[in-house]
Design an enzyme around this catalytic site. Structure first.
Site, PDB file in Angstrom:
ATOM      1  N   HIS A 219      36.255  44.296  26.549  1.00 59.69           N
ATOM      2  CA  HIS A 219      37.260  44.119  27.597  1.00 59.69           C
ATOM      3  C   HIS A 219      37.092  42.793  28.332  1.00 59.69           C
ATOM      4  O   HIS A 219      37.799  42.514  29.305  1.00 59.69           O
ATOM      5  CB  HIS A 219      37.155  45.295  28.586  1.00 59.69           C
ATOM      6  CG  HIS A 219      38.353  45.478  29.446  1.00 59.69           C
ATOM      7  ND1 HIS A 219      38.309  45.377  30.825  1.00 59.69           N
ATOM      8  CD2 HIS A 219      39.642  45.751  29.144  1.00 59.69           C
ATOM      9  CE1 HIS A 219      39.497  45.594  31.328  1.00 59.69           C
ATOM     10  NE2 HIS A 219      40.331  45.823  30.340  1.00 59.69           N
ATOM     11  N   LYS A 221      37.251  38.761  29.219  1.00 59.94           N
ATOM     12  CA  LYS A 221      38.188  37.651  29.060  1.00 59.94           C
ATOM     13  C   LYS A 221      37.430  36.385  29.441  1.00 59.94           C
ATOM     14  O   LYS A 221      37.281  36.073  30.624  1.00 59.94           O
ATOM     15  CB  LYS A 221      39.419  37.815  29.953  1.00 59.94           C
ATOM     16  CG  LYS A 221      40.262  39.047  29.623  1.00 59.94           C
ATOM     17  CD  LYS A 221      40.125  40.085  30.690  1.00 59.94           C
ATOM     18  CE  LYS A 221      40.981  41.294  30.372  1.00 59.94           C
ATOM     19  NZ  LYS A 221      40.359  42.546  30.790  1.00 59.94           N
ATOM     20  N   ASP A 226      33.187  23.047  26.386  1.00 61.99           N
ATOM     21  CA  ASP A 226      32.143  22.024  26.505  1.00 61.99           C
ATOM     22  C   ASP A 226      31.044  22.424  27.484  1.00 61.99           C
ATOM     23  O   ASP A 226      30.537  21.594  28.250  1.00 61.99           O
ATOM     24  CB  ASP A 226      32.753  20.680  26.915  1.00 61.99           C
ATOM     25  CG  ASP A 226      33.614  20.078  25.808  1.00 61.99           C
ATOM     26  OD1 ASP A 226      33.502  20.536  24.657  1.00 61.99           O
ATOM     27  OD2 ASP A 226      34.410  19.165  26.110  1.00 61.99           O
ATOM     28  N   HIS A 396      47.029  44.215  38.750  1.00 58.47           N
ATOM     29  CA  HIS A 396      46.028  44.354  37.703  1.00 58.47           C
ATOM     30  C   HIS A 396      44.720  43.658  38.068  1.00 58.47           C
ATOM     31  O   HIS A 396      43.783  43.634  37.279  1.00 58.47           O
ATOM     32  CB  HIS A 396      46.606  43.774  36.398  1.00 58.47           C
ATOM     33  CG  HIS A 396      45.823  44.083  35.166  1.00 58.47           C
ATOM     34  ND1 HIS A 396      45.103  43.127  34.479  1.00 58.47           N
ATOM     35  CD2 HIS A 396      45.655  45.239  34.483  1.00 58.47           C
ATOM     36  CE1 HIS A 396      44.528  43.679  33.418  1.00 58.47           C
ATOM     37  NE2 HIS A 396      44.832  44.960  33.399  1.00 58.47           N
ATOM     38  N   LYS A 398      41.075  42.781  39.557  1.00 61.71           N
ATOM     39  CA  LYS A 398      39.822  43.498  39.783  1.00 61.71           C
ATOM     40  C   LYS A 398      38.967  42.606  40.690  1.00 61.71           C
ATOM     41  O   LYS A 398      38.195  41.781  40.222  1.00 61.71           O
ATOM     42  CB  LYS A 398      39.086  43.775  38.475  1.00 61.71           C
ATOM     43  CG  LYS A 398      39.938  44.478  37.388  1.00 61.71           C
ATOM     44  CD  LYS A 398      40.502  43.482  36.427  1.00 61.71           C
ATOM     45  CE  LYS A 398      41.067  44.091  35.156  1.00 61.71           C
ATOM     46  NZ  LYS A 398      41.954  45.191  35.254  1.00 61.71           N
ATOM     47  N   ASP A 403      32.556  40.946  53.601  1.00 66.13           N
ATOM     48  CA  ASP A 403      32.184  40.250  54.840  1.00 66.13           C
ATOM     49  C   ASP A 403      32.654  38.793  54.883  1.00 66.13           C
ATOM     50  O   ASP A 403      32.051  37.965  55.566  1.00 66.13           O
ATOM     51  CB  ASP A 403      30.659  40.290  55.035  1.00 66.13           C
ATOM     52  CG  ASP A 403      30.145  41.707  55.249  1.00 66.13           C
ATOM     53  OD1 ASP A 403      30.962  42.576  55.607  1.00 66.13           O
ATOM     54  OD2 ASP A 403      28.935  41.935  55.057  1.00 66.13           O
TER      55      ASP A 403
END
Length: 478
Positions: A219, A221, A226, A396, A398, A403
């Protein structure tokens, strides 16, 4: 008489499968959920378990990967320790206030790196131009690892660019999840390979229609260019994230671009996954690990875990982050099925005076997941947390801000699948400026959301709550 024999054989089968569940699954709640399904749904429950729950290939599949990772880790450990101690000793207040978290991740060999430039990227409209710019500038290598890579406009635009860079002599390596990226499995990948791109599937599936491999997916991404420019977050390679068609569902998501040594551990993860998928070892050379100082001020650490991890590092890092919060927690999660540890931590934080704000979709892309998630809201509301339902489209992202100092942007949802079953990765950014930007984005999203009224929520009829309670029983399976 033959019905007695069939019944006896079925009873033996149920006992065998129940025993396998007890032996294979460590989580008590998850074990109970599967036992409930197997016993109360004759025949179908067994099929469900072997389709999405059984880990009969886990040890065989990942044992080689674990060994390979440990060998690679030994080669890079010295630099991990050196970089981390430097950041801990000279770090800003954001790090000093979260030293326990930093050391928790360091225990998982994730370096704490300073001198990074971090750029927050909201939606595909901001991410893809930066990605294309970085890919065009590549001189030595491009490493890409994605759960979903679509055969659409942006997917083909990036494909053509990868082929172009491979033709220029840049080493281009591409890992795609064979389930999530099933639209590119044939002609698309063949074009990449013919164009000089090395491409391999993660956990290859031979027959998609008959696939039972929804667990143990990649899952992540990740893009590394470089060694010193990296991208990570929730945005897959797909046109849906660009939002250029007002008739289509609006997708709200978040990514980050990291320039500097913060890309170091992302590169390590990619090489581990590459060695597993390609079946050959990528040499560990200095060109793959960033040593440049960008002049940036962000301190970055990476939290990663999966079925090959000794511990659920991402869940532990979130628990530590929640537990250390003193004033405020801003959390966005599209699939909020937290399990008891995270739920308890959030309740304790809210009851201790921490302002806990949770942003979730008004409607998820799964009715079952949406219902299960809603079953957790009442407990949080009773503890004093605020819950907002995003209505502009599908959120979508996450993300988490603690603080106004620590930001979390990654691929992991707050659910059992991300904590236990999938390969995930989160960036932990110790930088007040980035935290401020992410907080501003969160507050902007609240303008497109409605706040749940705790009193009204508590007065909902039992009939309305029943489907949510039933779905919650299945939450460890979702």
């Amino acid at each position: 008489m033959h019905w007695y024999i069939i019944s006896a054989l079925y009873l033996l089968l149920v006992l065998f499968v129940c025993g396998k569940v007890l032996y294979d699954i460590r989580s008590t709640s998850k074990t109970f959920a599967y036992l409930l399904v197997i016993i109360l749904m004759p025949g179908i429950g067994i099929i469900i378990y072997f389709a999405v729950g059984a880990n009969y290939r886990k040890n065989k599949l990942y044992s080689k990967k674990i060994i390979s990772d440990k060998k690679l880790l030994a080669e890079v450990r010295e630099k991990i320790v050196r970089e981390s101690e430097k950041a801990l000793n000279t770090g800003e207040a954001e790090v000093k206030n979260h030293k326990k978290l930093a050391r928790l991740l360091l225990n998982d060999h994730s370096p704490l790196t300073g001198n990074n430039e971090v750029k927050l990227l909201l939606n595909g409209e901001q991410k893809f131009p930066e990605v294309i710019k970085a890919l065009k500038a590549a001189k030595h290598h491009i490493h890409i690892e994605y759960y979903i890579f679509e055969n659409d406009n942006i997917g083909n635009q990036i494909k053509d660019l990868l082929i172009q860079k491979a033709g220029e002599g840049v080493h281009v390596r591409f890992i795609y999840d064979d389930f999530g990226s099933r639209s590119i499995r044939k002609d698309f990948v063949r074009d990449l390979k013919e164009g000089g791109v090395e491409a391999y599937p993660f956990y290859q599936i031979w027959f998609i229609a008959l696939s039972n491999r929804t667990n143990y997916r990649d899952h992540r991404k990740i893009i590394i260019v470089d060694s010193c420019t990296a991208f990570v977050g929730g945005i897959n390679i797909s046109d849906r994230y660009i939002n250029n068609d007002p008739k289509q569902l609006y997708w709200r998501d978040t990514h980050v671009m990291i320039k500097g040594p913060g890309a170091y551990y992302l590169q390590y993860l990619f090489i581990c996954d590459w060695n597993f998928c390609a079946g050959k070892k990528l040499p560990v050379v200095p060109e793959y690990f960033c040593s440049e100082k960008t002049g940036g001020k962000s301190i970055v650490q990476i939290a990663a875990s999966g079925p090959d991890s000794d511990t659920p590092t991402i869940m532990y890092s979130l628990l530590e982050t929640i537990g250390m919060a003193q004033t405020e927690l801003l959390i966005t999660s599209p699939y909020f099925i937290p399990g008891e540890p995270i739920l308890d931590a959030l309740c304790v934080a809210a009851m201790s005076g921490v302002k806990v704000k949770l942003l979730v979709p008004y409607k998820s892309d799964s009715w079952l997941v949406n219902a299960a998630a809603r079953s957790y809201y009442g407990v949080l509301l009773d503890a004093g947390a605020e819950i907002y339902l995003y209505q502009k489209g599908f959120i979508h992202s996450k993300t988490l801000v603690a603080d106004g100092q620590l930001s979390v942007v990654g691929t992991a949802n707050m659910d059992h699948r991300s904590f236990e079953l999938n390969f995930e990765v989160n960036s932990m950014i110790y930088d007040q400026k980035i935290a401020g930007e992410l907080s501003d984005a969160f507050n902007e999203d609240l303008k497109s959301s409605i706040k749940i009224n705790p009193q009204r929520w508590s007065k909902r009829t039992l009939f309305r709550q029943l489907p949510e309670k039933l779905c919650r029983l299945l939450s460890p399976l979702l």
